[in-house]
Write a protein that holds these residues in place. Structure first.
Motif, mmCIF file in Angstrom:
data_model
loop_
_atom_site.group_PDB
_atom_site.id
_atom_site.type_symbol
_atom_site.label_atom_id
_atom_site.label_comp_id
_atom_site.label_asym_id
_atom_site.label_seq_id
_atom_site.Cartn_x
_atom_site.Cartn_y
_atom_site.Cartn_z
ATOM 1 N N THR A 22 0.835 -1.200 0.000
ATOM 2 C CA THR A 22 0.000 0.000 0.000
ATOM 3 C C THR A 22 0.870 1.249 0.000
ATOM 4 N N ALA A 23 0.258 2.352 -0.389
ATOM 5 C CA ALA A 23 0.900 3.656 -0.278
ATOM 6 C C ALA A 23 0.709 4.144 1.165
ATOM 7 N N ASP A 24 1.327 5.249 1.498
ATOM 8 C CA ASP A 24 1.227 5.799 2.855
ATOM 9 C C ASP A 24 -0.218 6.005 3.310
ATOM 10 N N ASP A 25 -1.100 6.319 2.374
ATOM 11 C CA ASP A 25 -2.494 6.608 2.726
ATOM 12 C C ASP A 25 -3.387 5.359 2.727
ATOM 13 N N GLY A 26 -2.782 4.172 2.566
ATOM 14 C CA GLY A 26 -3.548 2.936 2.596
ATOM 15 C C GLY A 26 -4.060 2.481 1.240
ATOM 16 N N TRP A 27 -3.884 3.300 0.215
ATOM 17 C CA TRP A 27 -4.319 2.991 -1.145
ATOM 18 C C TRP A 27 -3.402 1.937 -1.752
ATOM 19 N N GLU A 28 -3.961 0.989 -2.508
ATOM 20 C CA GLU A 28 -3.167 -0.046 -3.160
ATOM 21 C C GLU A 28 -2.819 0.402 -4.582
ATOM 22 N N SER A 40 6.158 6.179 -1.370
ATOM 23 C CA SER A 40 6.977 5.232 -0.630
ATOM 24 C C SER A 40 6.094 4.088 -0.150
ATOM 25 N N PRO A 41 6.001 3.021 -0.937
ATOM 26 C CA PRO A 41 5.092 1.934 -0.586
ATOM 27 C C PRO A 41 5.558 1.124 0.622
ATOM 28 N N ILE A 42 4.571 0.513 1.262
ATOM 29 C CA ILE A 42 4.799 -0.315 2.450
ATOM 30 C C ILE A 42 4.235 -1.703 2.168
ATOM 31 N N ALA A 43 4.980 -2.738 2.556
ATOM 32 C CA ALA A 43 4.515 -4.111 2.348
ATOM 33 C C ALA A 43 4.318 -4.800 3.693
ATOM 34 N N THR A 44 3.381 -5.741 3.697
ATOM 35 C CA THR A 44 3.186 -6.591 4.862
ATOM 36 C C THR A 44 3.663 -7.994 4.516
ATOM 37 N N THR A 57 3.942 -10.583 -4.733
ATOM 38 C CA THR A 57 3.040 -10.416 -3.605
ATOM 39 C C THR A 57 1.742 -11.178 -3.869
ATOM 40 N N SER A 58 0.844 -11.119 -2.908
ATOM 41 C CA SER A 58 -0.468 -11.743 -3.079
ATOM 42 C C SER A 58 -1.189 -11.227 -4.316
ATOM 43 N N PHE A 59 -0.888 -10.009 -4.722
ATOM 44 C CA PHE A 59 -1.544 -9.405 -5.878
ATOM 45 C C PHE A 59 -0.581 -9.264 -7.060
ATOM 46 N N ALA A 60 0.409 -10.171 -7.127
ATOM 47 C CA ALA A 60 1.338 -10.302 -8.260
ATOM 48 C C ALA A 60 2.214 -9.082 -8.519
ATOM 49 N N VAL A 61 2.544 -8.338 -7.469
ATOM 50 C CA VAL A 61 3.475 -7.231 -7.606
ATOM 51 C C VAL A 61 4.886 -7.796 -7.422
ATOM 52 N N PRO A 62 5.790 -7.575 -8.383
ATOM 53 C CA PRO A 62 7.149 -8.095 -8.250
ATOM 54 C C PRO A 62 7.978 -7.295 -7.234
ATOM 55 N N VAL A 63 8.628 -8.033 -6.343
ATOM 56 C CA VAL A 63 9.495 -7.448 -5.322
ATOM 57 C C VAL A 63 10.841 -8.154 -5.416
#
Length: 181
Positions: A22-28, A40-44, A57-63
């Protein structure tokens, strides 16, 4: 040139799994859209375990680790946006955001279904609903495209053979490749 769909090796024992970004504001952020991201994205971590050099990630974002991002970036150039990722307890990871989208799905060699007006999502009629066998037309891919998504099927993340080799040469743990040419 040969091209490969880039996957996450889910068969590595005791590996971690990254959940939502998510972004700082909780938006994906839509990291699959081919659009640049500012922030500045944050991951769990949805399942603790051994961190991998590359994972989805769970939503197929490459890290990936900074080292893998550098290897891909050395080949992909401006098609790759490297975004530092905050993961509690881990440093040096980045989102690999593909900024190029290429119209190259070869319908004559792929297996797919499309949405119809009779489906519960008639608004998507004519768009790909699922692709079970992905093949691309290499002649439709610009020669400088090394890290991209497919127009109409943004779920797929494609790398060129030089990008694949760059990842393999540094010993990237976690990536799997399936040829799509």
């Amino acid at each position: 040139m040969r091209y490969f769909e880039l996957f996450d090796d889910v068969n590595i024992p005791q590996r971690w799994h990254i959940g939502e970004i998510t972004a700082d504001d909780g938006w994906e952020p839509p990291f699959w859209s081919g659009s640049a991201f500012q922030g500045s994205p944050i991951a769990t971590i949805s399942r603790p375990g051994i961190p991998l050099d590359f994972s989805l990630t769970s939503f197929a974002v490459p890290v990936a680790t900074r080292r893998v991002a550098q290897a891909i970036g050395s080949v992909a150039g401006d098609d790759l946006q490297r975004i530092p990722l905050r993961i509690h307890g881990h440093v040096g990871f980045e989102v690999l955001n593909a900024l190029r989208v290429v119209k190259c799905l070869d319908e004559s060699r792929s297996e797919f279904t499309k949405w119809t007006e009779r489906d519960h999502r008639a608004d998507l009629a004519g768009q790909y609903r699922g692709v079970t066998k992905l093949r691309i037309d290499p002649a439709s891919v610009p020669s400088d495209a090394h890290f991209f998504r497919i127009e109409g099927w943004l779920v797929a993340l494609i790398v060129s053979e030089p990008a694949k080799l760059a990842m393999e040469q540094i010993g990237c743990r976690g990536a799997k490749f399936q040829e799509v040419t």
